[in-house]
Design an enzyme around this catalytic site. Structure first.
Site, PDB file in Angstrom:
ATOM      1  N   LYS A 104      -6.086   4.638  -2.386  1.00 30.16           N
ATOM      2  CA  LYS A 104      -5.580   3.162  -2.716  1.00 30.16           C
ATOM      3  C   LYS A 104      -6.579   1.992  -2.444  1.00 30.16           C
ATOM      4  CE  LYS A 104      -0.708   4.382  -3.552  1.00 30.16           C
ATOM      5  NZ  LYS A 104      -0.616   6.032  -2.983  1.00 30.16           N
ATOM      6  N   GLU A 126       4.057  -4.858  -4.654  1.00 28.70           N
ATOM      7  CA  GLU A 126       5.216  -3.842  -4.314  1.00 28.70           C
ATOM      8  C   GLU A 126       4.760  -2.728  -3.579  1.00 28.70           C
ATOM      9  OE1 GLU A 126       4.256  -3.699  -7.318  1.00 28.70           O
ATOM     10  OE2 GLU A 126       3.821  -1.312  -7.189  1.00 28.70           O
ATOM     11  N   SER A 395      -6.469  13.296  -1.958  1.00 28.58           N
ATOM     12  CA  SER A 395      -6.164  12.007  -2.180  1.00 28.58           C
ATOM     13  C   SER A 395      -5.931  11.096  -0.732  1.00 28.58           C
ATOM     14  CB  SER A 395      -4.976  11.678  -2.953  1.00 28.58           C
ATOM     15  OG  SER A 395      -3.922  12.276  -2.755  1.00 28.58           O
TER      16      SER A 395
HETATM   17  C1  LIG Z   1       0.137   6.752  -3.530  1.00 27.22           C
HETATM   18  C2  LIG Z   1      -0.662   8.289  -3.393  1.00 27.22           C
HETATM   19  C3  LIG Z   1      -0.895   9.250  -4.321  1.00 27.22           C
HETATM   20  C4  LIG Z   1      -0.130   8.760  -5.868  1.00 27.22           C
HETATM   21  O1  LIG Z   1      -0.580   7.946  -6.420  1.00 27.22           O
HETATM   22  P1  LIG Z   1      -1.541   8.106  -7.767  1.00 27.22           P
HETATM   23  O2  LIG Z   1      -1.489   6.783  -8.335  1.00 27.22           O
HETATM   24  O3  LIG Z   1      -0.988   9.018  -8.735  1.00 27.22           O
HETATM   25  O4  LIG Z   1      -2.869   8.372  -7.235  1.00 27.22           O
HETATM   26  C5  LIG Z   1      -1.478  10.268  -4.214  1.00 27.22           C
HETATM   27  N1  LIG Z   1      -1.831  10.455  -2.911  1.00 27.22           N
HETATM   28  C6  LIG Z   1      -1.774   9.514  -1.849  1.00 27.22           C
HETATM   29  C7  LIG Z   1      -2.370   9.919  -0.361  1.00 27.22           C
HETATM   30  C8  LIG Z   1      -1.123   8.489  -1.909  1.00 27.22           C
HETATM   31  O5  LIG Z   1      -1.050   7.553  -1.000  1.00 27.22           O
END
Ligand SMILES: *Cc1c(COP(=O)(O)O)cnc(C)c1O
Length: 411
Positions: A104, A126, A395
């Protein structure tokens, strides 16, 4: 390794969105008249910034020095051994190793710089689980901007440690007490704030959804993931991977990883949605698997809705996947058949988390663990061919999920 960022020519198939902010029939701008000017200002600022070498250099340098890019792409041989498929090689793209521990920050930093360019001094956002809020509060501290985060009161209670992080970073976290006191109401509050403070304020949207131009901007800012992956896998394997697998909430980490490979038909792109207790139970967040197109949060895209068009409640063990919508580009890529969407239940995600942790010493976020668990299942079903190269988008890191994981794995 030097990786160019937000280079127009490097966007490959990116003739989309069109001038109306559409990916095929998806996307667009379904917003109150009062927001149109702000969205157009953002679109124009971005068009200029994207072509400006100074902007790209500043972003690239901050991504290097403050975020920790490029992130690693490396093999996980002990995990691959679990799959019991001859010759299979699994790589992780380690967004969990960025500053703040998830992808993010790539988007938050880029939009923070855009806000400065527009002369804004105040950022609002948000947050549901608090991950996006923490990334935004971090960037605001880094760039010296005022930060207000709207968060449902219910979510604030569930995610107390992230509220503490944001507060410590200097953000004001405003509880939203209306309705279900969750993300949905927090989005409404943010929009209300934005409409009344357009001169000073940028609304820093956290995923590749929402009205145009957000899906494009967030995608471009997250495409650094896929662009690095491409260079890295070519360096270590001398060819492109057979599979890219990423979890899908709003879709930003998935589109970021997939986008530089969309024009490579031999690379299979698999998005994994949250099946919660099972898609057949109705208790899930599998928007692209079980939803239908409609209008929500300013855009036309797939969403989970009942027969009357009411958005239905969602569930996932991973807070970041617990969203009834999805970005318009991922909807488009579904309809043209370029991305395959599969699901993983809460239980499969927990299995994935456990497996990766025990074989490799890496605790993934529960969101990312959906992709990990899906690959385990794919191999078990005998659907993963020998000698495949699989890249898993990791992610984020699992620190935020320790309590949930410990409780569920003990029980
Ligand atoms: C917020 C988040 C997601 C999901 O958000 P996307 O916009 O679909 O990437 C996935 N993995 C992590 C670690 C997150 O913090």
């Amino acid at each position: 390794m030097v990786i160019d960022h937000v280079t127009p020519g490097a966007l490959l198939s990116s003739t989309l969105p069109d001038e109306r902010g559409r990916f095929g029939e998806f996307g667009g701008r379904y917003v109150p008249e009062g927001l149109m000017a702000a969205l157009l200002e953002l679109e124009q600022t971005y068009a200029v910034a994207r072509a400006d070498a100074g902007f790209r250099d500043e972003l690239r340098e901050l991504l290097r020095s403050r975020v920790g890019r490029p992130t690693l792409l490396h093999q996980v041989p002990r995990f691959a051994e679990l799959l019991a498929v001859p010759g299979v090689r699994v790589y992780l793209k380690r967004e969990d190793m960025t500053h703040t521990g998830a992808h993010k920050i790539n988007n938050a930093l880029g939009q923070g710089l855009l806000a400065k360019r527009m002369g804004k001094t105040r950022i609002i956002a948000e947050t549901g689980a608090g991950q996006h809020g923490v990334a935004v509060a971090t960037v605001c501290a880094m760039l010296g901007m005022t930060c207000v985060i709207y968060m449902g009161a219910h979510d604030m209670h569930r995610q107390a440690s992230n509220v503490m992080r944001m507060t410590l970073l200097g953000a004001e976290v405003r509880p939203v007490e209306t309705g279900s006191r969750r993300l949905k109401e927090a989005i409404s509050e943010s929009v209300r704030d934005w409409v009344s403070n357009l001169d000073t304020t940028h609304y820093l949207f956290g995923t590749s959804a929402g009205p145009a131009p957000y899906p494009m901007i967030v995608r471009d800012l997250q495409t650094v993931i896929g662009r690095e992956t491409r260079l890295q896998i070519l360096k270590s394997e001398g060819r492109l991977p057979d599979y890219l697998v990423a979890c899908v909430g709003g879709g930003s980490n998935a589109i970021g990883l997939f986008h530089p490979f969309v024009d490579e038909p031999e690379v299979r792109l698999i998005g994994v949605e949250a099946a919660g207790l099972g898609v057949e139970t109705g208790v899930h967040a599998a928007t692209l698997n079980a939803g239908s197109p409609g209008e929500m949060d300013g855009a036309y895209s797939y969403l989970l809705q009942d027969d009357d068009g009411q958005v239905t409640p969602t569930h996932s063990i991973a807070a970041g996947l617990d969203y009834p919508g999805v970005g318009p580009e991922l909807s488009y890529l579904k309809d043209i058949g370029r991305v395959t969407y599969r699901t993983a239940t809460d239980a499969v995600a927990l299995r994935g988390l456990h497996a990766l942790t025990r074989t490799e010493g890496i605790i993934p976020a529960l969101e990312s663990a959906h992709a990990v668990g899906y690959v385990l299942e794919l191999a078990e079903r005998g659907d993963l061919p020998a000698d495949s190269i699989v890249v898993l988008g990791l992610s984020g890191r699992g620190d935020k999920d320790l309590a949930i994981a410990a409780e569920r794995l003990a029980g």
